[in-house]
Design an enzyme around this catalytic site. Structure first.
Site, PDB file in Angstrom:
ATOM      1  N   GLN A  48       0.057  -2.307   2.261  1.00 37.45           N
ATOM      2  CA  GLN A  48      -1.038  -2.170   1.285  1.00 37.45           C
ATOM      3  C   GLN A  48      -2.150  -1.251   1.832  1.00 37.45           C
ATOM      4  OE1 GLN A  48      -0.130  -5.814   1.887  1.00 37.45           O
ATOM      5  NE2 GLN A  48       1.475  -5.519   0.412  1.00 37.45           N
TER       6      GLN A  48
ATOM      7  N   THR B 107       8.471  -3.154  -7.499  1.00 36.21           N
ATOM      8  CA  THR B 107       8.608  -3.650  -8.879  1.00 36.21           C
ATOM      9  C   THR B 107       9.036  -2.564  -9.856  1.00 36.21           C
ATOM     10  OG1 THR B 107       6.291  -3.147  -9.275  1.00 36.21           O
ATOM     11  CG2 THR B 107       6.794  -5.382  -8.541  1.00 36.21           C
TER      12      THR B 107
ATOM     13  N   ASP C 216       0.401   2.318  -1.073  1.00 36.36           N
ATOM     14  CA  ASP C 216       1.254   3.405  -1.561  1.00 36.36           C
ATOM     15  C   ASP C 216       0.732   4.776  -1.149  1.00 36.36           C
ATOM     16  OD1 ASP C 216       2.770   1.434  -2.895  1.00 36.36           O
ATOM     17  OD2 ASP C 216       1.330   1.463  -4.548  1.00 36.36           O
TER      18      ASP C 216
ATOM     19  N   THR D  73      -4.590  -8.293  -2.629  1.00 38.22           N
ATOM     20  CA  THR D  73      -3.441  -9.051  -2.158  1.00 38.22           C
ATOM     21  C   THR D  73      -3.957 -10.240  -1.333  1.00 38.22           C
ATOM     22  OG1 THR D  73      -1.246  -8.858  -1.195  1.00 38.22           O
ATOM     23  CG2 THR D  73      -3.008  -7.647  -0.066  1.00 38.22           C
TER      24      THR D  73
ATOM     25  N   ARG E 249       7.081  -0.649 -11.294  1.00 40.07           N
ATOM     26  CA  ARG E 249       6.008  -0.440 -12.284  1.00 40.07           C
ATOM     27  C   ARG E 249       5.393   0.942 -12.130  1.00 40.07           C
ATOM     28  NH1 ARG E 249       1.923  -5.299 -11.211  1.00 40.07           N
ATOM     29  NH2 ARG E 249       2.549  -4.882  -9.083  1.00 40.07           N
TER      30      ARG E 249
ATOM     31  N   LYS F 292       2.395   5.468   3.952  1.00 37.13           N
ATOM     32  CA  LYS F 292       2.321   5.059   5.364  1.00 37.13           C
ATOM     33  C   LYS F 292       3.702   4.999   6.004  1.00 37.13           C
ATOM     34  CE  LYS F 292       0.296   1.260   4.085  1.00 37.13           C
ATOM     35  NZ  LYS F 292       0.043   1.572   2.664  1.00 37.13           N
ATOM     36  N   GLY F 293       4.688   4.550   5.189  1.00 41.75           N
ATOM     37  CA  GLY F 293       6.046   4.385   5.726  1.00 41.75           C
ATOM     38  C   GLY F 293       6.561   5.683   6.310  1.00 41.75           C
TER      39      GLY F 293
ATOM     40  N   GLY G 198       6.598  -2.061   0.059  1.00 39.64           N
ATOM     41  CA  GLY G 198       7.924  -1.458   0.103  1.00 39.64           C
ATOM     42  C   GLY G 198       7.753   0.016   0.328  1.00 39.64           C
ATOM     43  N   HIS G 199       8.606   0.593   1.145  1.00 39.22           N
ATOM     44  CA  HIS G 199       8.552   2.045   1.230  1.00 39.22           C
ATOM     45  C   HIS G 199       9.940   2.627   1.335  1.00 39.22           C
ATOM     46  CE1 HIS G 199       7.036   0.401   5.150  1.00 39.22           C
ATOM     47  NE2 HIS G 199       8.269   0.719   5.402  1.00 39.22           N
ATOM     48  N   THR G 200      10.015   3.806   0.764  1.00 38.77           N
ATOM     49  CA  THR G 200      11.283   4.500   0.759  1.00 38.77           C
ATOM     50  C   THR G 200      11.194   5.578   1.819  1.00 38.77           C
ATOM     51  OG1 THR G 200      11.280   4.165  -1.597  1.00 38.77           O
ATOM     52  CG2 THR G 200      12.871   5.746  -0.756  1.00 38.77           C
TER      53      THR G 200
ATOM     54  N   ARG H 166       2.625   3.479 -11.526  1.00 40.06           N
ATOM     55  CA  ARG H 166       1.309   3.309 -10.891  1.00 40.06           C
ATOM     56  C   ARG H 166       0.241   3.997 -11.724  1.00 40.06           C
ATOM     57  NH1 ARG H 166       4.107   4.983  -5.299  1.00 40.06           N
ATOM     58  NH2 ARG H 166       5.043   2.967  -4.853  1.00 40.06           N
TER      59      ARG H 166
HETATM   60  P1  IMP Z   1       0.490  -9.567  -4.615  1.00 33.88           P
HETATM   61  O1  IMP Z   1       0.295  -9.000  -3.264  1.00 33.88           O
HETATM   62  O2  IMP Z   1       1.904  -9.536  -5.093  1.00 33.88           O
HETATM   63  O3  IMP Z   1      -0.133 -10.942  -4.748  1.00 33.88           O
HETATM   64  O4  IMP Z   1      -0.315  -8.650  -5.663  1.00 33.88           O
HETATM   65  C1  IMP Z   1      -1.739  -8.565  -5.656  1.00 33.88           C
HETATM   66  C2  IMP Z   1      -2.174  -7.135  -5.964  1.00 33.88           C
HETATM   67  O5  IMP Z   1      -1.802  -6.298  -4.886  1.00 33.88           O
HETATM   68  C3  IMP Z   1      -1.515  -6.525  -7.201  1.00 33.88           C
HETATM   69  O6  IMP Z   1      -2.442  -5.649  -7.798  1.00 33.88           O
HETATM   70  C4  IMP Z   1      -0.347  -5.733  -6.631  1.00 33.88           C
HETATM   71  O7  IMP Z   1       0.046  -4.685  -7.481  1.00 33.88           O
HETATM   72  C5  IMP Z   1      -0.985  -5.227  -5.360  1.00 33.88           C
HETATM   73  N1  IMP Z   1      -0.017  -4.897  -4.304  1.00 33.88           N
HETATM   74  C6  IMP Z   1       0.608  -5.757  -3.472  1.00 33.88           C
HETATM   75  N2  IMP Z   1       1.394  -5.088  -2.614  1.00 33.88           N
HETATM   76  C7  IMP Z   1       1.244  -3.789  -2.902  1.00 33.88           C
HETATM   77  C8  IMP Z   1       1.777  -2.589  -2.321  1.00 33.88           C
HETATM   78  O8  IMP Z   1       2.539  -2.597  -1.360  1.00 33.88           O
HETATM   79  N3  IMP Z   1       1.377  -1.423  -2.890  1.00 33.88           N
HETATM   80  C9  IMP Z   1       0.498  -1.381  -3.928  1.00 33.88           C
HETATM   81  N4  IMP Z   1      -0.027  -2.461  -4.498  1.00 33.88           N
HETATM   82  C10 IMP Z   1       0.342  -3.665  -3.982  1.00 33.88           C
END
Ligand code: IMP
Length: 424
Positions: free
Chosen positions: A233, A311, A19, A248, A313, A22-23, A46-48, A315
Site C-alpha cells: 500500500q 480485485t 499501486d 487499510t 477493479r 513498488k514491486g 498485489g504486484h505483477t 483504479r
Molecule cells: P482493505 O485493505 O482490503 O481493508 O481495504 C481498505 C482500503 O485500502 C480500500 O480502499 C482498498 O482499495 C485499499 N487497498 C488495500 N490494499 C491496497 C493495495 O495494495 N493497493 C491499493 N489500494 C489498496
C-alpha cells in the site's frame, strides 16, 4: 543520510495510495540485496512483475523471491490467507522459480480464515470503505481483540480450541449484520472442524518455511547481510496517517517496518519513497487530484494498466499531487525518491500536476493532519511535460530522484550512480 554512507538496510515505502509500482522497484533492487522482506498488509496488496515473457503476480511473497541471490521473508506484520499463499507457492513452482531454501515465513503471522472474509463483505456493505474484501481488516481486528490465530498456533495442541473460540466470536459479529445467520452458517462458512482440517493440511505444506524471522533477520543483519524491506500500500492508506477511515488496517508508513519485523529503527539506513508520475486510488475516499474528464482518465487507466492486481477493479485516476506528496515526504521521512510510470503520461496530449488546494480558509500547498481532504473545494493545476516531472519533484520536494522507471520491463529502469554506489 550521509553522502558516502553505505546502505545495508533499505526501506521502500509507497508515497501515494498504493499501486505506485513498488514491486517492480524491489524486484530490480533485490539483485543487490541478500534478503527481501514483506512486513505489513496481506493479500489486499498485489504486484505483477514482468520477467522476460512471464508475468508473475505476487500478493504475500516478496518480489525478491524472483532473484536467485535473494531470500524472501514474510515477517510477523503480514496477514496471511492460507489459500492465497498456497496459490502463490504453486505459481512459483509452475514458473520454475527455485525457492525451497529461500522462503521464510514468520511463525507469528496472523491468518485470514473464511469468516474474516465474510465479516469484511458484510461490514463493507454497510460502511462503504471499498475494501478489497480479502478479510485483512477483520483478521487485524481479531489480532487486536486477542482472538487471532497465528501460524505457530497451527503446530500447537491448542489449535482446536483457538479455532472454536474464533468461530464462535465471528458468529457473534456476523449475527449483528445478519440476524438469522446462525441458523444457516453451515452453508455459508466452513465449520470449526473443516477449518481445523484445512489448517493441518496447510501446516504440512508450509512447515519447512516457518521460522522465527525476527531472530533470523537480527542475526543476518548483525553479520552484515543486506536487507530490502518492501512496504505494501502507501502512506495515504496508512491506518494512522492516511485518509482515515478510507485506509487499510495496517501501518504502511515506516513505523510498520519496525513493529512488522522486530527490527530496531536504528537498523534502517535509508528510506526510498516510491512516487508514480500521476495518482491513483482504489475504493472510496477523498481524492483531490482526481481527473474529472472521464475520457482522459480512461486513457491513462488503459495505457497504465490501472486495474487492481488483487480485485481487478478500475483504479480512480488523478494528477501528481504536490501538497499531498509534501505530507507523505514528512511522514515517510524519505531520503530518496523512485519515480515510476514516467512513460505513461507521454501518451496523452497535456499533463498536469496539482500545485495547491483551495479551501474555505484559503490556499494550501502542504497537507497536514488537521486538514480533511473532503473539505477541499478546488485544486490549482499547472501544466507539466512528462519528462520534467523528475525535476519538478526534485525542486519542489528537495529530494533526489534516484530511480526512474520508464516501462514494465526490468531493463526500463534508470538508477543513479549515487544510489548504486551506496547499495553495491
Ligand atoms: P482493505 O485493505 O482490503 O481493508 O481495504 C481498505 C482500503 O485500502 C480500500 O480502499 C482498498 O482499495 C485499499 N487497498 C488495500 N490494499 C491496497 C493495495 O495494495 N493497493 C491499493 N489500494 C489498496
Amino acid at each position: 543520510m550521509g553522502k558516502n554512507r553505505k546502505i545495508q538496510t533499505l526501506l521502500i515505502i509507497g508515497a501515494q495510495w498504493g499501486d505506485e509500482g513498488k514491486g517492480k522497484i524491489v524486484d530490480y533492487l533485490s539483485k543487490y540485496f541478500d534478503y527481501s522482506v514483506r512486513f505489513q498488509g496481506g493479500p489486499n496488496a498485489g504486484h505483477t512483475v514482468v520477467v522476460g515473457e512471464k508475468k508473475i503476480v505476487l500478493h504475500t511473497i516478496p518480489s525478491g523471491i524472483l532473484r536467485e541471490n535473494c531470500c524472501a521473508i514474510i515477517s510477523n506484520g503480514v496477514i496471511i490467507d492460507p489459500d492465497i499463499l498456497e496459490k502463490e507457492i504453486q505459481e512459483l513452482r509452475k514458473n520454475n522459480v527455485e525457492f525451497e531454501k529461500r522462503l521464510f515465513i514468520s511463525n507469528l503471522c496472523h491468518l485470514i480464515l473464511p469468516f474474516h472474509k465474510k465479516i469484511d463483505e458484510l461490514s463493507d456493505r454497510e460502511r462503504k470503505i471499498g475494501t478489497t474484501k480479502m478479510g485483512v481488516g477483520p483478521a487485524v481486528e481479531f489480532k487486536v481483540a486477542r482472538r487471532g490465530i497465528r501460524i505457530k498456533d497451527i503446530f500447537s495442541q491448542n489449535l482446536k480450541s483457538l479455532i472454536k473460540d474464533a468461530v464462535d466470536y465471528s458468529l457473534k459479529i456476523i449475527c449483528l449484520y445478519e440476524k438469522d445467520f446462525v441458523n444457516s452458517h453451515n452453508e455459508k462458512i466452513p465449520s470449526a472442524e473443516e477449518i481445523y482440517d484445512k489448517l493441518m493440511r496447510f501446516g504440512e505444506k508450509i512447515q519447512n518455511f516457518v521460522t522465527d524471522t525476527q531472530k533470523l533477520l537480527r542475526n543476518e543483519i548483525d553479520r552484515g547481510k543486506k536487507v530490502i524491506l518492501e512496504g505494501a500500500q502507501g502512506i495515504m492508506l496508512d491506518i494512522e496517517f492516511g485518509t482515515y477511515p478510507f485506509v487499510t488496517s495496517t501501518n504502511s508508513s515506516p513505523g510498520g517496518a519496525i513493529s512488522g519485523t522486530g527490527l530496531s529503527p536504528k537498523d534502517i539506513d535509508a528510506i526510498l519513497g516510491v512516487v508514480k508520475s500521476y495518482s491513483t486510488r482504489v475504493g472510496m475516499g477523498p481524492f483531490p487530484s482526481e481527473i474529472k474528464d472521464e475520457e482522459k482518465s480512461e486513457l491513462i487507466r488503459k495505457v497504465g494498466g490501472e486495474y487492481g492486481s488483487t480485485t481487478g477493479r478500475p483504479r480512480r485516476i488523478g494528477w501528481l499531487d504536490l501538497p499531498l506528496l509534501r505530507y507523505s515526504k514528512k511522514i515517510g521521512c524519505f531520503d530518496f525518491i523512485a519515480l515510476t510510470k514516467s512513460d505513461i503520461l507521454k501518451t496523452i496530449k497535456e499533463s498536469f500536476y496539482v500545485k495547491k488546494y483551495i479551501t474555505a480558509d484559503g490556499e494550501i500547498d502542504e497537507v497536514d493532519s488537521s486538514l480533511n481532504l473532503e473539505d477541499i473545494k478546488e485544486v490549482v493545476l499547472e501544466k507539466v511535460e512528462p519528462d520534467k516531472i523528475k525535476n519538478l519533484l526534485e525542486n519542489e520536494l528537495n529530494i533526489k530522484v534516484v530511480i526512474n522507471s520508464r516501462g514494465p520491463e526490468r531493463n526500463q529502469i534508470d538508477i543513479s550512480e549515487e544510489l548504486l554506489e551506496k547499495i553495491s
